[in-house]
Write an enzyme that holds these catalytic residues in place. Sequence first.
Site, short mmCIF file in Angstrom:
data_model
loop_
_atom_site.label_atom_id
_atom_site.label_comp_id
_atom_site.label_asym_id
_atom_site.label_seq_id
_atom_site.Cartn_x
_atom_site.Cartn_y
_atom_site.Cartn_z
N ASP A 151 17.77 28.70 -75.29
CA ASP A 151 17.13 29.45 -76.36
C ASP A 151 16.47 28.43 -77.29
O ASP A 151 17.10 27.44 -77.67
CB ASP A 151 18.11 30.34 -77.13
CG ASP A 151 17.35 31.49 -77.80
OD1 ASP A 151 16.64 32.24 -77.09
OD2 ASP A 151 17.43 31.63 -79.03
N THR A 152 15.22 28.69 -77.59
CA THR A 152 14.42 27.71 -78.33
C THR A 152 13.77 28.37 -79.53
O THR A 152 13.34 29.53 -79.44
CB THR A 152 13.34 27.12 -77.40
OG1 THR A 152 13.99 26.38 -76.36
CG2 THR A 152 12.40 26.17 -78.14
N GLY A 158 3.26 28.62 -75.37
CA GLY A 158 3.80 28.97 -76.68
C GLY A 158 3.06 28.26 -77.82
O GLY A 158 1.83 28.32 -77.93
P1 ITT Z 1 13.89 33.43 -71.99
O1 ITT Z 1 14.65 33.95 -73.17
O2 ITT Z 1 13.80 34.40 -70.88
O3 ITT Z 1 14.38 32.09 -71.54
P2 ITT Z 1 11.71 33.37 -73.92
O4 ITT Z 1 10.24 33.08 -73.81
O5 ITT Z 1 12.13 34.68 -74.52
O6 ITT Z 1 12.36 33.18 -72.46
P3 ITT Z 1 13.01 32.08 -76.13
O7 ITT Z 1 13.80 33.27 -76.46
O8 ITT Z 1 13.73 30.77 -76.14
O9 ITT Z 1 12.35 32.17 -74.69
O10 ITT Z 1 11.74 32.11 -77.06
C1 ITT Z 1 11.21 31.03 -77.60
C2 ITT Z 1 9.75 31.18 -77.87
O11 ITT Z 1 9.43 29.93 -78.49
C3 ITT Z 1 8.87 31.25 -76.61
O12 ITT Z 1 8.48 32.55 -76.29
C4 ITT Z 1 7.66 30.40 -77.01
O13 ITT Z 1 6.75 31.15 -77.76
C5 ITT Z 1 8.29 29.37 -77.92
N1 ITT Z 1 8.66 28.14 -77.18
C6 ITT Z 1 9.82 27.87 -76.53
N2 ITT Z 1 9.78 26.65 -75.97
C7 ITT Z 1 8.57 26.14 -76.27
C8 ITT Z 1 7.92 24.93 -75.98
O14 ITT Z 1 8.50 23.99 -75.24
N3 ITT Z 1 6.69 24.75 -76.44
C9 ITT Z 1 6.07 25.70 -77.19
N4 ITT Z 1 6.60 26.87 -77.49
C10 ITT Z 1 7.85 27.10 -77.05
#
Ligand code: ITT
Length: 192
Positions: free
Chosen positions: A70-71, A151
């Site tokens: 989660d990021t 992203g």
């Molecule tokens: P999963 O939960 O299925 O893994 P997700 O896209 O929903 O996929 P997150 O809940 O972690 O992932 O959402 C983090 C958002 O932050 C993601 O949709 C991107 O917009 C952004 N993000 C995550 N990692 C990134 C990166 O390495 N570079 C740029 N933006 C990023």
Amino acid sequence: MEGRIIFATNNKHKLEELSAILEGKFKVLGLKDIGFEGEIPETGSTLAENAYQKSHFIYERFGLDCFSDDTGLEVDALGGRPGVRSARFAGDNSSYAENVDKLLRELKGKKDRSARFRTVISLILKGKEYQFEGSVEGSITEERHGEKGFGYDPVFLPDGYNQTFAEMPASRKNKISHRARAVAKLVAFLKK
Ligand code: ITT
């Protein structure tokens, strides 16, 4: 023999990055590889809660060891937002483009543009959870630069570099990123 590990994500960009980072160490299987095509709920209020929710969800259904990521992007001038809401910053089901537009709008005219990406990885191994965190400091540019990555990459300039994550080769992002740093800890743990 190369070990196998399941990455509980619906995000194909993350799967690609992790496969590249772990190449030669682990073969990364995505959810499609284990026959799961649905969405994983994400309702926590912290990165750690959401990461656990995702890995736990897959472990409960399939009984397989797995990890999730989660990021969030934390922007200081916005009090740490979008943070845990990074994927839905401009609303539910918002696109990367809409989220970046909203970010640039909210930061218009602001001097302090400092920010960081933070990743929490949740690993479930034999039913027990372990977490690993990685972050990278940087700043939000005034406009988009570059086409690579995904992203918020076109507007994130990591400290010490003159290219955004979307301008630099994937191999460089994958050495210095939040995700790479969290994964390095995961690998060190798995090798023990
Ligand atoms: P999963 O939960 O299925 O893994 P997700 O896209 O929903 O996929 P997150 O809940 O972690 O992932 O959402 C983090 C958002 O932050 C993601 O949709 C991107 O917009 C952004 N993000 C995550 N990692 C990134 C990166 O390495 N570079 C740029 N933006 C990023």
